[in-house]
Design a protein around this motif. Structure first.
Motif, mmCIF file in Angstrom:
data_model
loop_
_atom_site.group_PDB
_atom_site.id
_atom_site.type_symbol
_atom_site.label_atom_id
_atom_site.label_comp_id
_atom_site.label_asym_id
_atom_site.label_seq_id
_atom_site.Cartn_x
_atom_site.Cartn_y
_atom_site.Cartn_z
ATOM 1 N N THR A 1 0.768 -1.191 -0.019
ATOM 2 C CA THR A 1 0.048 -0.174 -0.114
ATOM 3 C C THR A 1 0.888 1.107 0.067
ATOM 4 O O THR A 1 0.644 2.435 -0.673
ATOM 5 C CB THR A 1 -0.839 0.039 1.310
ATOM 6 N N VAL A 2 1.693 1.229 0.960
ATOM 7 C CA VAL A 2 2.672 2.563 0.973
ATOM 8 C C VAL A 2 3.915 2.627 -0.411
ATOM 9 O O VAL A 2 3.706 3.629 -0.737
ATOM 10 C CB VAL A 2 3.674 2.488 2.090
ATOM 11 N N HIS A 3 4.043 1.487 -0.746
ATOM 12 C CA HIS A 3 4.748 1.469 -2.147
ATOM 13 C C HIS A 3 4.048 2.091 -3.125
ATOM 14 O O HIS A 3 4.467 3.102 -3.774
ATOM 15 C CB HIS A 3 5.107 0.112 -2.370
ATOM 16 N N GLU A 4 2.735 1.616 -3.196
ATOM 17 C CA GLU A 4 1.897 2.164 -4.493
ATOM 18 C C GLU A 4 1.344 3.570 -4.159
ATOM 19 O O GLU A 4 1.464 4.495 -5.125
ATOM 20 C CB GLU A 4 0.759 1.468 -4.689
ATOM 21 N N LEU A 5 1.316 3.947 -2.839
ATOM 22 C CA LEU A 5 1.047 5.454 -2.852
ATOM 23 C C LEU A 5 2.176 6.335 -3.017
ATOM 24 O O LEU A 5 2.114 7.384 -3.587
ATOM 25 C CB LEU A 5 0.688 5.429 -1.176
ATOM 26 N N LYS A 6 3.355 5.972 -2.462
ATOM 27 C CA LYS A 6 4.574 6.644 -2.972
ATOM 28 C C LYS A 6 4.810 6.731 -4.482
ATOM 29 O O LYS A 6 5.083 8.012 -4.955
ATOM 30 C CB LYS A 6 5.865 6.048 -2.215
ATOM 31 N N ALA A 7 4.464 5.708 -5.066
ATOM 32 C CA ALA A 7 4.801 5.660 -6.658
ATOM 33 C C ALA A 7 3.720 6.830 -7.119
ATOM 34 O O ALA A 7 4.030 7.574 -8.277
ATOM 35 C CB ALA A 7 4.553 4.574 -7.110
ATOM 36 N N ILE A 8 2.564 6.980 -6.597
ATOM 37 C CA ILE A 8 1.714 7.707 -7.472
ATOM 38 C C ILE A 8 1.832 9.104 -7.009
ATOM 39 O O ILE A 8 1.721 10.266 -7.857
ATOM 40 C CB ILE A 8 0.051 7.421 -6.896
ATOM 41 N N VAL A 9 2.181 9.321 -5.725
ATOM 42 C CA VAL A 9 2.693 10.760 -5.357
ATOM 43 C C VAL A 9 3.798 11.378 -5.744
ATOM 44 O O VAL A 9 3.830 12.538 -6.163
ATOM 45 C CB VAL A 9 2.541 10.751 -3.827
ATOM 46 N N HIS A 10 4.965 10.565 -5.686
ATOM 47 C CA HIS A 10 6.028 11.159 -6.172
ATOM 48 C C HIS A 10 6.492 10.803 -7.750
ATOM 49 O O HIS A 10 7.623 11.031 -8.097
ATOM 50 C CB HIS A 10 7.355 10.648 -4.995
#
Length: 398
Positions: A388-397
């Motif tokens: 979840t955090v990996h995909e969230l980071k990829a979307i945001v950054h």
């Protein structure tokens, strides 16, 4: 290798060897196709709920009108007992209703708001639906005092205590704030309310099933909540707890025939209230919702809130650590003793990011003024949190 990379690399490892609660994953069909991080909003459906709803339809089909006297009529209390064992309420002290708004309306209708003791103190992080009901009481003379949150995350205990005085009739507190997961000191607030002769109602919606609690030990007068979230019971099954000694004192104006001492005599005129918890019922109960809700209550009782809380504390801390590592802003208390089961991450364009996560089969939600709410539960793996955090980071950054 970062902590996130390590967890992602080990995603194929069977975590159930070290986490016995993961054996419950098979009970929830949606976990086969999604990363389900939204039990703070709608818990996943247990498989056994299908059988429970089939029991309802079979009973209706085969027993017809006889079903009322064979269990349906008492379901608001017998179903409530399953919640009672989760929140520390004695048998017969939980009445089921369709939602918390009805429960809150029943409670507030017990009081006269036109006299000198007309103050209702609510915390600034309370759920808006509760506040809508309270402000509606202003037309009856109530004075609504909302204790401001200075940071949008917490409400200083000393500010709440200072707002409660001899003119206060009712204090309303969300045990865990829906916007930030802030866990409030109910024992201290209850003590202050009782010192000045006020009552207290606590909203347990975001705490029951994920945070151990005991309404009797807290000495609260009323508690409300629902089944949609951590209790895994689905919609349409709210609940109301009332301290037993209040039965003889309170006469709710928001009422109905199920609250009558002799409902099937169909007396006209003013109601003659039942002497026990039945007096806090109203109209015909929502029977199918109670059938569906029982499955989640049973599972939480079988596991125990203690083990659920222990895992939640560990995984919410893991989520915070991974968010820090990913450069994401955390909008929940970092002290585990001050937070519930949800972690809020504040990112730019939070609604659009939430939609994109959904397209990637990661289910979370967004609340304005807070951020993206992420909630592991007892069925969650550590690798799902990392994903979840990996995909969230990829979307945001990017």
């Amino acid at each position: 290798m970062s902590s996130m990379d390590t967890l992602l690399a080990s995603a194929s490892v069977d975590e159930s060897d070290t986490d016995p609660l993961l054996r419950w994953r098979a009970e929830f069909p949606i976990l086969e196709t999604t990363t389900y991080m939204i039990s703070h909003s709608l818990g996943p459906m247990p498989r056994r709920a299908v059988d429970a709803l089939r029991e309802f339809t079979d009973t209706w089909a085969t027993r017809g009108i006889r079903a009322w006297q064979e269990g349906w009529w008492e379901m608001p209390l017998t179903c409530g007992d399953l919640i009672g064992s989760i929140i520390g309420a004695p048998a017969g002290r939980i009445a089921m209703h369709q939602n918390v708004s009805i429960c809150q309306t029943i409670v507030t209708s017990c009081f006269d708001w036109s006299g000198p003791r007309n103050k209702l103190v609510t915390d600034g992080l309370n759920f808006p639906s509760n506040d809508y009901i309270y402000h509606g009481l202003e037309r009856q003379g109530a004075e609504i005092v909302s204790v401001v949150s200075p940071d949008g995350m917490t409400v200083p205990l000393e500010d709440i205590l200072a707002a409660i005085d001899e003119r206060t009739q009712l204090v309303s507190i969300s045990h865990v704030a829906f916007r930030s997961s802030y866990l409030q000191d109910i024992a201290a607030i209850t003590k202050r309310a009782h010192e000045v002769g006020a009552y207290i109602i606590v909203d347990l919606y975001q705490s029951a099933g994920i945070v151990p609690l005991d309404v009797v030990a807290f000495d609260v007068d009323f508690a409300t909540g629902g089944s949609v979230k951590w209790l895994l019971g689905g919609p349409g099954a709210g609940y109301l707890y009332v301290r037993q000694d209040l039965d003889a004192k309170l006469r709710p104006a928001a009422t109905g025939w199920a609250a009558h001492a002799h409902p099937f005599e169909f007396e006209t005129g003013p109601i003659h209230y039942a002497r026990d918890m039945h007096r806090f019922l109203n109209g015909t109960p929502n029977v199918p919702a109670m059938y569906s809700a029982r499955s989640g209550y049973e599972i939480v009782n079988e596991i125990g809130v203690g083990p659920i809380r222990a895992k939640s504390m560990r995984q919410t801390q893991l989520l915070i650590d991974l968010a820090d590592e990913a450069g994401l802003v955390v909008r929940s208390p970092r002290n585990g003793d001050q937070r519930g089961g949800t972690i809020i991450l504040d990112v730019p364009n939070g609604l659009a990011v939430t939609d994109e996560l959904g397209r990637r089969n990661i289910l979370v939600d967004f609340r304005p003024g807070a951020g993206i709410r992420i909630a592991p539960h007892f069925y969650t793996t550590d690798s799902e949190i990392a994903h979840t955090v990996h995909e969230l980071k990829a979307i945001v950054h990017g």
